[in-house]
Design an enzyme around this catalytic site. Structure first.
Site, mmCIF file in Angstrom:
data_model
loop_
_atom_site.group_PDB
_atom_site.id
_atom_site.type_symbol
_atom_site.label_atom_id
_atom_site.label_comp_id
_atom_site.label_asym_id
_atom_site.label_seq_id
_atom_site.Cartn_x
_atom_site.Cartn_y
_atom_site.Cartn_z
ATOM 1 N N ASP A 49 39.226 42.320 37.914
ATOM 2 C CA ASP A 49 40.078 41.710 38.672
ATOM 3 C C ASP A 49 41.721 42.448 38.293
ATOM 4 O O ASP A 49 42.552 42.748 39.250
ATOM 5 C CB ASP A 49 40.460 40.203 37.986
ATOM 6 C CG ASP A 49 41.662 39.405 38.697
ATOM 7 O OD1 ASP A 49 41.820 39.306 39.816
ATOM 8 O OD2 ASP A 49 42.804 39.318 37.771
ATOM 9 N N GLU A 121 34.772 41.679 42.363
ATOM 10 C CA GLU A 121 35.588 42.273 41.233
ATOM 11 C C GLU A 121 34.774 42.560 39.982
ATOM 12 O O GLU A 121 35.099 43.591 39.263
ATOM 13 C CB GLU A 121 36.303 40.990 40.709
ATOM 14 C CG GLU A 121 37.306 40.557 41.675
ATOM 15 C CD GLU A 121 38.366 39.283 41.300
ATOM 16 O OE1 GLU A 121 39.223 39.254 41.693
ATOM 17 O OE2 GLU A 121 37.581 38.318 40.381
#
Length: 227
Positions: A49, A121
């Site tokens: 992320d 991610e």
């Protein structure tokens, strides 16, 4: 759930993540629950992320030198959203490669936006660990950055509810609320949302989920206000 051979996925990604790390990146927490604590991708997702966010922030800053901070933030938000990441994941045919528990698989987990986005991610995080920051950044830019120039993506992923809130506050139109009704069977339900601003019903829209119906009603209301 038995996932597809992931070697072809690695080829499409164009990276050389080591096998164990890549396996972790493809393992949803529901698989852990059914396999005695097998490692899952949540830690890699946390790392990825940040890799994603910084790479896109740098690219937005570079591509749009004339835009103010607020507009930069909007463009960044759209392409790092679960919706955008899931779109990229579907283009990669990522779903069949995700390891998940039988229950999650039976409920269509391999095509859920949040699971696809989280796995993307995690892959960025795995690339960072295996090949370093530059390789992970290049992967993000190759897969995600093109969405920054795609007007249809910006429209589809725009946070219309926030935009409506800002407009309503700026024009002192009153509080915003949404009324939602649904029709049809549970497996094929359609939701109708009305966006109220103050005492006026500004717009209506329909979608297959309550959240999306509200978002589309907000979009129509923003257009009524001329923004």
């Amino acid at each position: 759930m038995k996932n597809s051979d992931s070697s072809d996925l690695l080829k499409r990604l164009g990276v050389d993540i080591d096998a164990e790390t890549f396996q972790h990146a493809l393992t949803h927490r529901s698989y852990t629950y059914e396999h005695d604590g097998a490692p899952n991708n949540e830690r890699l997702e946390f790392l990825g992320d940040s890799v994603l966010s910084l790479a896109i922030a740098e690219e937005v800053f570079r591509l749009f030198p004339e835009l103010p901070e607020g507009e930069l933030a909007k463009r960044h938000h759209v392409v790092v959203s679960a919706w955008a990441l899931a779109r990229v994941a579907r283009d990669l045919n990522l779903g069949p490669h995700i390891r998940m528990g039988k229950g999650e698989a039976a409920s269509g987990g391999a095509d859920k936006d949040n699971i696809l986005a989280d796995t993307m991610e995690a892959i960025f995080g795995a690339c960072y660990l295996s090949e370093g920051r530059d390789a992970a950044r290049d992967l993000v830019l190759r897969l995600i950055a093109p969405l920054l120039l795609d007007e249809s993506v910006r429209e589809a992923g725009r946070d219309w509810k926030t935009d409506l809130q800002v407009l309503a506050q700026g024009q002192r139109l009153g509080d915003i609320r949404y009324e939602v009704t649904g029709t049809g069977p549970d497996h094929d339900r359609t939701y109708f949302a009305t966006a109220w601003v103050g005492e006026r019903a500004f717009a209506q829209a329909s979608a297959s989920s309550k959240k999306e119906a509200e978002r589309m009603a907000a979009r129509e209301a923003v257009r009524v206000l001329g923004a």
